[in-house]
Design a protein around this motif. Structure first.
Motif, PDB file in Angstrom:
ATOM      1  N   LYS A   5       0.807  -1.222   0.000  1.00  0.00           N
ATOM      2  CA  LYS A   5       0.000   0.000   0.000  1.00  0.00           C
ATOM      3  C   LYS A   5       0.841   1.273   0.000  1.00  0.00           C
ATOM      4  CE  LYS A   5      -0.786  -0.183   4.975  1.00  0.00           C
ATOM      5  NZ  LYS A   5      -1.825  -0.340   5.987  1.00  0.00           N
ATOM      6  N   GLU A   6       2.148   1.173   0.287  1.00  0.00           N
ATOM      7  CA  GLU A   6       3.035   2.332   0.282  1.00  0.00           C
ATOM      8  C   GLU A   6       3.741   2.540  -1.060  1.00  0.00           C
ATOM      9  OE1 GLU A   6       5.603   1.272   3.472  1.00  0.00           O
ATOM     10  OE2 GLU A   6       4.261   2.070   5.002  1.00  0.00           O
ATOM     11  N   VAL A   7       3.663   1.576  -1.950  1.00  0.00           N
ATOM     12  CA  VAL A   7       4.319   1.659  -3.258  1.00  0.00           C
ATOM     13  C   VAL A   7       3.469   2.501  -4.195  1.00  0.00           C
ATOM     14  CG1 VAL A   7       5.178   0.330  -5.224  1.00  0.00           C
ATOM     15  CG2 VAL A   7       5.434  -0.573  -2.914  1.00  0.00           C
ATOM     16  N   ILE A  13      10.430  -1.877  -8.351  1.00  0.00           N
ATOM     17  CA  ILE A  13      10.351  -2.921  -7.333  1.00  0.00           C
ATOM     18  C   ILE A  13      11.126  -4.142  -7.795  1.00  0.00           C
ATOM     19  CG2 ILE A  13       8.132  -2.125  -6.445  1.00  0.00           C
ATOM     20  CD1 ILE A  13       6.858  -4.474  -8.028  1.00  0.00           C
ATOM     21  N   LEU A  14      11.383  -5.033  -6.860  1.00  0.00           N
ATOM     22  CA  LEU A  14      11.998  -6.311  -7.170  1.00  0.00           C
ATOM     23  C   LEU A  14      10.923  -7.371  -6.990  1.00  0.00           C
ATOM     24  CD1 LEU A  14      14.772  -7.322  -8.009  1.00  0.00           C
ATOM     25  CD2 LEU A  14      15.231  -7.836  -5.635  1.00  0.00           C
ATOM     26  N   ARG A  24       0.713   1.043 -13.290  1.00  0.00           N
ATOM     27  CA  ARG A  24      -0.657   1.358 -12.900  1.00  0.00           C
ATOM     28  C   ARG A  24      -0.987   0.640 -11.617  1.00  0.00           C
ATOM     29  NH1 ARG A  24      -5.914   1.806 -16.558  1.00  0.00           N
ATOM     30  NH2 ARG A  24      -7.408   1.907 -14.865  1.00  0.00           N
ATOM     31  N   SER A  25      -1.733   1.300 -10.737  1.00  0.00           N
ATOM     32  CA  SER A  25      -2.134   0.709  -9.473  1.00  0.00           C
ATOM     33  C   SER A  25      -3.597   1.039  -9.217  1.00  0.00           C
ATOM     34  CB  SER A  25      -1.260   1.247  -8.342  1.00  0.00           C
ATOM     35  OG  SER A  25      -1.675   0.726  -7.116  1.00  0.00           O
ATOM     36  N   ILE A  53      -2.176  -9.162  -8.705  1.00  0.00           N
ATOM     37  CA  ILE A  53      -2.973  -8.662  -7.592  1.00  0.00           C
ATOM     38  C   ILE A  53      -2.225  -8.953  -6.302  1.00  0.00           C
ATOM     39  CG2 ILE A  53      -5.147  -8.862  -6.348  1.00  0.00           C
ATOM     40  CD1 ILE A  53      -6.439  -9.664  -9.012  1.00  0.00           C
ATOM     41  N   PHE A  54      -2.115  -7.930  -5.438  1.00  0.00           N
ATOM     42  CA  PHE A  54      -1.421  -8.049  -4.170  1.00  0.00           C
ATOM     43  C   PHE A  54      -2.341  -7.612  -3.031  1.00  0.00           C
ATOM     44  CE2 PHE A  54       1.794  -7.052  -7.343  1.00  0.00           C
ATOM     45  CZ  PHE A  54       2.749  -8.027  -7.107  1.00  0.00           C
ATOM     46  N   ARG A  55      -2.157  -8.214  -1.868  1.00  0.00           N
ATOM     47  CA  ARG A  55      -2.833  -7.733  -0.663  1.00  0.00           C
ATOM     48  C   ARG A  55      -2.058  -6.538  -0.140  1.00  0.00           C
ATOM     49  NH1 ARG A  55      -4.134 -12.307   3.474  1.00  0.00           N
ATOM     50  NH2 ARG A  55      -4.595 -10.406   4.585  1.00  0.00           N
ATOM     51  N   GLY A  56      -2.747  -5.607   0.476  1.00  0.00           N
ATOM     52  CA  GLY A  56      -2.118  -4.373   0.937  1.00  0.00           C
ATOM     53  C   GLY A  56      -1.110  -4.554   2.047  1.00  0.00           C
TER      54      GLY A  56
END
Length: 69
Positions: A5-7, A13-14, A24-25, A53-56
């Motif tokens: 959530k901070e990106v 990123i790696l 895009r986010s 898709i990532f969890r925050g």
């Protein structure tokens, strides 16, 4: 390491041991889960696009470039 959530867009990123840039986010909220982040990222080395898709609350490595003076 930062939380997903901070990106922000245009951060490098790696991901899966490859340098990627976030293009895009999109943030999604569901009743059961917390926030999820749908990213469109591009591999810097091969120029291939990936949607994921990532969890925050997941942590991810952010690459910070420093300017030599």
């Amino acid at each position: 390491m930062k939380l997903v959530k901070e990106v922000r867009v245009e951060n490098v990123i790696l991901f899966q041991n490859k340098p990627m840039i976030v293009l895009r986010s999109d943030i999604h909220r569901s009743c059961r889960n917390d926030f999820t982040y749908k990213w469109k990222i591009k591999n810097i080395l091969t120029n291939k696009f990936i949607k994921n898709i990532f969890r925050g609350d997941k942590k991810i490595n952010v690459i910070i470039f420093k300017k030599n003076q």
